[in-house]
Design a protein around this motif. Structure first.
Motif, PDB file in Angstrom:
ATOM      1  N   PRO A  57       9.562  29.860  -3.784  1.00 37.52           N
ATOM      2  CA  PRO A  57       9.850  29.585  -5.038  1.00 37.52           C
ATOM      3  C   PRO A  57      11.066  30.500  -5.712  1.00 37.52           C
ATOM      4  N   ILE A  58      11.564  31.531  -5.049  1.00 35.23           N
ATOM      5  CA  ILE A  58      12.561  32.306  -5.394  1.00 35.23           C
ATOM      6  C   ILE A  58      13.744  32.294  -4.784  1.00 35.23           C
ATOM      7  N   GLN A  59      13.789  32.067  -3.483  1.00 34.51           N
ATOM      8  CA  GLN A  59      15.148  31.909  -2.479  1.00 34.51           C
ATOM      9  C   GLN A  59      16.008  30.907  -3.297  1.00 34.51           C
ATOM     10  N   LEU A  60      17.242  31.634  -3.467  1.00 29.27           N
ATOM     11  CA  LEU A  60      18.427  30.833  -4.027  1.00 29.27           C
ATOM     12  C   LEU A  60      18.867  29.700  -2.956  1.00 29.27           C
ATOM     13  N   ASN A  61      19.218  28.622  -3.453  1.00 22.90           N
ATOM     14  CA  ASN A  61      19.875  27.573  -2.601  1.00 22.90           C
ATOM     15  C   ASN A  61      21.250  27.033  -3.141  1.00 22.90           C
ATOM     16  N   TYR A  62      22.228  27.736  -2.949  1.00 20.18           N
ATOM     17  CA  TYR A  62      23.468  27.174  -3.733  1.00 20.18           C
ATOM     18  C   TYR A  62      24.010  25.944  -3.170  1.00 20.18           C
ATOM     19  N   SER A  63      23.734  25.374  -2.040  1.00 16.00           N
ATOM     20  CA  SER A  63      23.803  24.125  -1.548  1.00 16.00           C
ATOM     21  C   SER A  63      23.229  22.917  -2.082  1.00 16.00           C
ATOM     22  N   ALA A  64      22.192  23.206  -2.933  1.00 11.28           N
ATOM     23  CA  ALA A  64      21.097  22.167  -3.372  1.00 11.28           C
ATOM     24  C   ALA A  64      21.070  22.500  -5.008  1.00 11.28           C
ATOM     25  N   ILE A  65      22.060  22.753  -5.612  1.00 10.72           N
ATOM     26  CA  ILE A  65      22.053  23.237  -7.183  1.00 10.72           C
ATOM     27  C   ILE A  65      21.878  22.063  -7.955  1.00 10.72           C
ATOM     28  N   LEU A  66      21.014  21.851  -9.048  1.00 13.22           N
ATOM     29  CA  LEU A  66      20.582  20.670  -9.757  1.00 13.22           C
ATOM     30  C   LEU A  66      20.857  19.111  -9.211  1.00 13.22           C
ATOM     31  N   GLN A  67      19.912  19.191  -8.133  1.00  9.71           N
ATOM     32  CA  GLN A  67      19.784  17.818  -7.386  1.00  9.71           C
ATOM     33  C   GLN A  67      18.625  17.275  -8.069  1.00  9.71           C
ATOM     34  N   ALA A  68      18.968  15.867  -8.195  1.00  9.65           N
ATOM     35  CA  ALA A  68      18.132  14.830  -8.881  1.00  9.65           C
ATOM     36  C   ALA A  68      16.716  14.583  -8.133  1.00  9.65           C
ATOM     37  N   PRO A  69      15.784  13.988  -8.356  1.00  7.11           N
ATOM     38  CA  PRO A  69      14.477  14.045  -7.523  1.00  7.11           C
ATOM     39  C   PRO A  69      14.844  13.170  -6.383  1.00  7.11           C
ATOM     40  N   ASN A  70      14.785  13.662  -5.092  1.00  2.00           N
ATOM     41  CA  ASN A  70      14.888  12.870  -3.893  1.00  2.00           C
ATOM     42  C   ASN A  70      14.024  12.764  -2.947  1.00  2.00           C
ATOM     43  N   ALA A  71      14.287  12.340  -1.528  1.00  2.00           N
ATOM     44  CA  ALA A  71      13.121  12.594  -0.691  1.00  2.00           C
ATOM     45  C   ALA A  71      12.767  14.007  -0.187  1.00  2.00           C
ATOM     46  N   LEU A  85       9.228  21.481  -7.655  1.00  2.00           N
ATOM     47  CA  LEU A  85       7.637  21.370  -7.718  1.00  2.00           C
ATOM     48  C   LEU A  85       7.188  22.559  -6.813  1.00  2.00           C
ATOM     49  N   THR A  86       7.687  23.336  -6.125  1.00  2.00           N
ATOM     50  CA  THR A  86       7.323  24.437  -5.612  1.00  2.00           C
ATOM     51  C   THR A  86       7.226  25.605  -6.646  1.00  2.00           C
ATOM     52  N   ARG A  87       8.020  25.584  -7.735  1.00  2.00           N
ATOM     53  CA  ARG A  87       8.049  26.518  -8.689  1.00  2.00           C
ATOM     54  C   ARG A  87       7.027  26.005  -9.629  1.00  2.00           C
ATOM     55  N   VAL A  88       6.790  25.073  -9.680  1.00  2.00           N
ATOM     56  CA  VAL A  88       5.480  24.671 -10.431  1.00  2.00           C
ATOM     57  C   VAL A  88       4.191  25.097  -9.868  1.00  2.00           C
ATOM     58  N   PHE A  89       4.073  24.896  -8.581  1.00  2.14           N
ATOM     59  CA  PHE A  89       2.971  25.187  -7.731  1.00  2.14           C
ATOM     60  C   PHE A  89       2.648  26.664  -7.958  1.00  2.14           C
ATOM     61  N   PHE A  90       3.769  27.569  -7.758  1.00  3.25           N
ATOM     62  CA  PHE A  90       3.610  28.938  -7.845  1.00  3.25           C
ATOM     63  C   PHE A  90       3.428  29.586  -9.294  1.00  3.25           C
ATOM     64  N   GLY A  91       3.810  28.681 -10.132  1.00  2.00           N
ATOM     65  CA  GLY A  91       3.981  28.734 -11.483  1.00  2.00           C
ATOM     66  C   GLY A  91       2.466  28.689 -11.980  1.00  2.00           C
ATOM     67  N   PRO A 244       7.958  32.681 -10.812  1.00  6.34           N
ATOM     68  CA  PRO A 244       8.366  31.340 -11.478  1.00  6.34           C
ATOM     69  C   PRO A 244       6.960  31.308 -12.709  1.00  6.34           C
ATOM     70  N   SER A 245       7.277  30.601 -13.843  1.00  6.44           N
ATOM     71  CA  SER A 245       6.371  30.233 -14.742  1.00  6.44           C
ATOM     72  C   SER A 245       6.716  29.323 -15.467  1.00  6.44           C
ATOM     73  N   TRP A 246       5.700  28.484 -16.034  1.00  9.94           N
ATOM     74  CA  TRP A 246       5.689  27.050 -16.398  1.00  9.94           C
ATOM     75  C   TRP A 246       6.731  27.276 -17.641  1.00  9.94           C
ATOM     76  N   GLY A 247       6.556  28.434 -18.373  1.00  8.67           N
ATOM     77  CA  GLY A 247       7.090  28.523 -19.730  1.00  8.67           C
ATOM     78  C   GLY A 247       8.584  28.705 -19.581  1.00  8.67           C
ATOM     79  N   SER A 248       8.853  29.721 -18.741  1.00  5.99           N
ATOM     80  CA  SER A 248      10.225  30.108 -18.586  1.00  5.99           C
ATOM     81  C   SER A 248      10.999  28.858 -17.729  1.00  5.99           C
ATOM     82  N   MET A 249      10.370  28.036 -17.031  1.00  4.84           N
ATOM     83  CA  MET A 249      10.979  26.824 -16.597  1.00  4.84           C
ATOM     84  C   MET A 249      11.652  26.014 -17.628  1.00  4.84           C
ATOM     85  N   LEU A 250      10.540  25.655 -18.588  1.00  4.91           N
ATOM     86  CA  LEU A 250      10.774  24.923 -19.615  1.00  4.91           C
ATOM     87  C   LEU A 250      12.245  25.403 -20.488  1.00  4.91           C
TER      88      LEU A 250
END
Lengths: 296, 317
Positions: A57-71, A85-91, A244-250
């Motif tokens: 939920p916290i590891q940065l991944n610069y190769s996957a920034i702002l990807q639209a929903p995918n497989a 979704l991972t951040r929502v789970f941990f949220g 991760p928190s739902w509020g800060s994600m929003l």
């Protein structure tokens, strides 16, 4: 006068009928079941979050920034390449920690204060406890939590405490009100006549009889605690990055509405489902445990 | 009359305790508040000067008495940010919040009344079930998420409304209304859901009463009974609880104003929290609490005027 005798088998069948009735009402209680399932789902996700997703939920991944929903990332990725979704789970963890934590704190303070205040009444109850309760309740709940969190400093622990302060008066009022009702009943007078001490009457007789409204109130309080936590985190006073928190994600989502609208969807649904679950569970418990509510 | 006097008298100690809570807020700051306000790089002289300015070097009771004396004269102090009067800052922002609150209540009433009445008339039917289900969902969905979704749909996608930029009503009423619609609906949905459930419950209680049965027996139509008889009686508990909702609404508006960048009372609070302008924070918190106490007082007094049973109950208690 004719004596009415109730045989053992009559009593037994009466009890069986009552139980059957209770079970019938329980089975028909859609709110209770739906609420229980939703709450169980949120709590299971909160507990087992690390095993439900391959991503961090916290590891940065610069190769996957702002990807639209995918497989790979079913609900896309955020501005730092983290799986939404991972951040929502941990949220869910943050949300449950703060909301349940704040309710527990307020119960620990509210129950003894309400018990003592309702039991002994008098000037301290009328002019100190109840007026402080009124004064705290005069502050809009969110404004009180916001101001307290601001003064104490941002973070999950302070947010939990800030939200708890808002609930204390609610529980003091509930407990005190119930204690006043119970004190009028004959069994308390009998206990007194038998020479029972005050603390024994309070803990062994009064308290067990006031748990029902407390459980209902606590369940509903968790629901508003979830919204309060999300609101504080949205404003930047709750969970701090990278937690991760739902509020800060929003809050983050609002900055990317044009480029990444998906960021605004899942955290909101998560809050709504969690709040709906606890609200339905509270309503369902009320319908189940308080027969007067069954009618409507 | 005795009830009203007693009710006003009980508000005085509450307001007094509210003042103590607001005064003590600044003392919740861990460490020296002056140091926290000025930041890590502040010089000891600056810290000492601010400590003296805030009166933090005096004993606590003296500080409280001085602060209360000023507040009672209507002086909420000066902003730590630019020295502007907190009263002035609040008065500048208050009209926006009042307008938003009025719009929100209007939206809530417009949704809640038809839905609540229909749900009560068609009790147990699909319309009732749908209305109840919508209300349950409406209560659960946080207004600030609805606000963000509205921004996404109506400003980013279809550009029907401006995303921010408030125009005062006297400058351009149409633009003002445009900036109010989305925030009012976003906050109003939840309030509508609460009101609708309450109205439905109150109506069902009244509809079970004898005088309604009589009206029906005399041939009055279903809606006639509701409009002429039931609604009037069901309104009393709805108005009271609606009045109590004001506190929750004020809290909710803080977030709505932040999301829609409306320069209201709530966004002033949030801004002053982040700029560590604690005198403004104290001022806004105090005004919010006093407003709630006064609204509750007015609602209770009105309630006692509308329903004389309250006064009788009060006398016997």
């Amino acid at each position: 006068m004719a004596q009415v005798e109730i045989t053992h088998s009559e009593l037994h069948s009466e009890t069986r009928l009552l139980r059957k009735n209770r079970w019938r009402h329980l089975r028909k209680n859609v709110s209770l079941w739906t609420g229980a399932i939703l709450v169980a789902m949120v709590i299971i996700i909160a507990i087992f979050a690390p095993w439900l997703t391959p991503f961090s939920p916290i590891q940065l991944n610069y190769s996957a920034i702002l990807q639209a929903p995918n497989a790979t990332h079913w609900f896309g990725t955020d501005e730092l390449g983290r799986d939404v979704l991972t951040r929502v789970f941990f949220g869910a963890r943050t949300s449950m920690e703060v909301s349940i934590g704040s309710v527990v704190i307020s119960l620990v303070i509210g129950i003894p204060v309400g018990l003592l205040s309702g039991f002994y009444r008098g000037i301290v109850d009328e002019w100190l406890v109840m007026r402080v309760v009124d004064a705290i309740q005069a502050f809009p709940f969110l404004i009180l939590s916001l101001v307290l969190a601001a003064m104490l400093g941002p973070g999950i622990r302070n947010a939990t405490f800030a939200i708890a302060v808002g609930y204390i008066p609610v529980f003091v009022r509930t407990v005190r009100g119930q204690v006043l009702l119970e004190m009028e009943k004959e069994y308390i007078q009998s206990a007194r006549a038998l020479g029972a001490r005050d603390w024994r009457i309070m803990l062994r007789h009064v308290f067990p009889n006031i748990t029902t409204p407390l459980i209902i109130q606590a369940t509903l309080a968790v629901a508003s605690g979830i919204v309060a936590e999300a609101s504080l985190s949205y404003l930047g006073l709750g969970a701090q990055p990278p937690t991760p928190s739902w509020g800060s994600m929003l809050h983050t989502a609002q900055g990317y509405l044009t480029e990444a609208p998906w960021l605004a969807i899942v955290p909101g649904i998560a809050i709504a489902v969690a709040v709906l679950g606890f609200n339905l569970l509270g309503d369902g418990l009320q319908i189940w445990l308080d027969p007067r509510k069954r009618r409507s | 009359m005795a009830y009203i006097v007693r009710r006003v008298l009980t508000a005085i100690p509450v307001l007094w305790i509210v003042s103590i809570i607001v005064f003590l807020l600044i003392h919740l700051i861990p460490g020296n508040p002056a140091q926290v306000i000025l930041g890590q790089d502040a010089t000891p002289t600056a810290i000492a000067a601010l400590t003296a300015q805030l009166g933090l070097n005096k004993p606590l009771p003296i500080q409280y008495i001085q602060w209360l004396g000023q507040v009672l004269q209507g002086n909420l102090g000066k902003s730590l940010l630019d020295g502007e009067s907190v009263n002035h800052l609040i008065m500048q922002r208050l009209p926006v919040t009042v307008e938003l609150a009025v719009c929100t209540i209007l939206v809530a009433l417009l949704i809640a009344f038809p839905m609540g009445i229909l749900a009560a008339v068609f009790r147990g039917k699909w319309l009732d079930v749908t209305a109840l289900f919508s209300a349950t969902v409406g209560i659960a969905v946080p207004p600030f998420w609805i606000g963000i979704l509205f921004l996404l749909l109506f400003t980013v996608r279809v550009h029907w409304f401006p995303s921010s930029g408030y125009v005062p009503i006297w400058q351009n009423p149409l633009q003002n209304l445009q900036s109010m619609v989305l925030p009012a609906v976003a906050t109003g949905i939840r309030e509508a859901a609460v009101l609708m459930r309450m109205l439905r419950g109150a109506l069902l209680d009244v509809l079970d009463m004898d005088f309604i049965r009589t009206a029906r027996a005399k041939g009055m139509s279903g809606y006639g009974v509701i409009i002429h008889h039931a609604l009037k009686n069901a309104l009393i508990p709805v108005i009271t609880t609606g009045g109590l909702q004001i506190a929750g609404l004020l809290g909710g508006l803080v977030i709505t104003e932040t999301i829609f960048s409306l320069p209201g009372f709530g966004s002033l609070l949030v801004q002053s929290v982040f700029s560590r302008d604690y005198t403004t924070v104290q001022g806004t918190a105090l005004i919010a609490a006093v407003a709630v106490v006064l609204v509750n007082l007015v609602v209770d007094v009105l309630y006692s005027v509308v329903d004389p049973r309250i006064q009788l109950g009060g006398r016997s208690a």
